[in-house]
Design a protein around this motif. Structure first.
Motif, mmCIF file in Angstrom:
data_model
loop_
_atom_site.group_PDB
_atom_site.id
_atom_site.type_symbol
_atom_site.label_atom_id
_atom_site.label_comp_id
_atom_site.label_asym_id
_atom_site.label_seq_id
_atom_site.Cartn_x
_atom_site.Cartn_y
_atom_site.Cartn_z
ATOM 1 N N ASP A 139 0.779 -1.174 -0.091
ATOM 2 C CA ASP A 139 0.181 0.010 -0.204
ATOM 3 C C ASP A 139 1.046 1.222 0.149
ATOM 4 O O ASP A 139 0.723 2.116 -0.644
ATOM 5 N N GLN A 142 0.574 3.981 -3.015
ATOM 6 C CA GLN A 142 0.218 5.442 -2.656
ATOM 7 C C GLN A 142 1.091 6.369 -3.570
ATOM 8 O O GLN A 142 0.674 7.627 -3.672
ATOM 9 N N SER A 161 1.419 10.548 -6.635
ATOM 10 C CA SER A 161 1.952 11.676 -5.954
ATOM 11 C C SER A 161 2.864 12.530 -6.699
ATOM 12 O O SER A 161 3.108 12.281 -7.892
#
Length: 205
Positions: free
Chosen positions: A197, A201, A205
């Motif tokens: 995870d 993520q 970004s």
């Protein structure tokens, strides 16, 4: 000199932009782990590191690939200082023994100085998707709970050097270093999910 030229050339060919969500100059030992889609992956993570950290970061790579040919052996041994591991055939007793030996070798070769660059999927995904993580990262973290883990998301490298090709195609790419976190968890499933995870993520970004 060779390392500096290779790092600069790799970033130029791959048009790599580098983004950090952790301290890029921290000298603590780390396990940098990334998604795996190309033979360029560890080269790009290594080349994106500041020179001081690059000297103490050792990529983990398969001996079957990097020990073939004089040039690969030279790069692996003299430039990257790679930790070359033996990979057994999946699903066999020998593979399990090889995996255990490889994890112990990685932990041992970190000593009190080196960081590692690893790819927890265990194999390349040529379509760019991030596969499930194998348990090696968990076991390595258990053996070295003192070491930080840093996710690194690599974008577009599967298109720059597709599987089966030997020459890269110049194209833009990104190398994104995520926040560092502590390892040493006793819950394998939760640890691997958290680690994956943390990597995913970084994609947007």
């Amino acid at each position: 000199m060779i390392a500096s030229v290779l790092a600069a050339g790799s970033r130029l060919i791959c048009g790599a932009s580098v983004r950090w969500h952790c301290d890029p100059f921290a000298t603590t030992q780390r396990i940098y782990y990334g998604n795996h889609s190309s033979h360029l992956d560890f080269v790009m993570i290594w080349s994106a590191l500041p020179p001081r950290l690059r000297r103490s970061a050792r990529p983990v790579a398969g001996r079957d690939y990097w020990a073939r040919g004089a040039m690969r052996r030279y790069l692996a041994g003299r430039v990257f200082h790679a930790v070359l591991i033996d990979r057994g055939q999946a699903g066999t007793d020998h593979a399990e023994a090889s995996a255990r030996a490889a994890i112990e070798q990685m932990a041992r070769e970190m000593g009190d100085e080196y960081s590692l660059i690893v790819f927890p999927e265990g194999t390349r995904n040529s379509n760019g998707a991030v596969g499930p993580f194998k348990s090696g990262l968990f076991h390595l973290s258990r053996l070295r709970p003192d070491v930080e883990l840093v996710p690194v998301y690599l974008e577009n490298l599967n298109r720059i050097l597709p599987k089966g090709e030997s020459l890269p195609v110049p194209m833009m790419s990104r190398v994104i270093f995520g926040p560092a976190f502590a390892g040493g968890s006793d819950d394998k499933a939760a640890f691997l999910q958290h680690a994956r995870d943390a990597l995913m993520q970084l994609k947007d970004s």
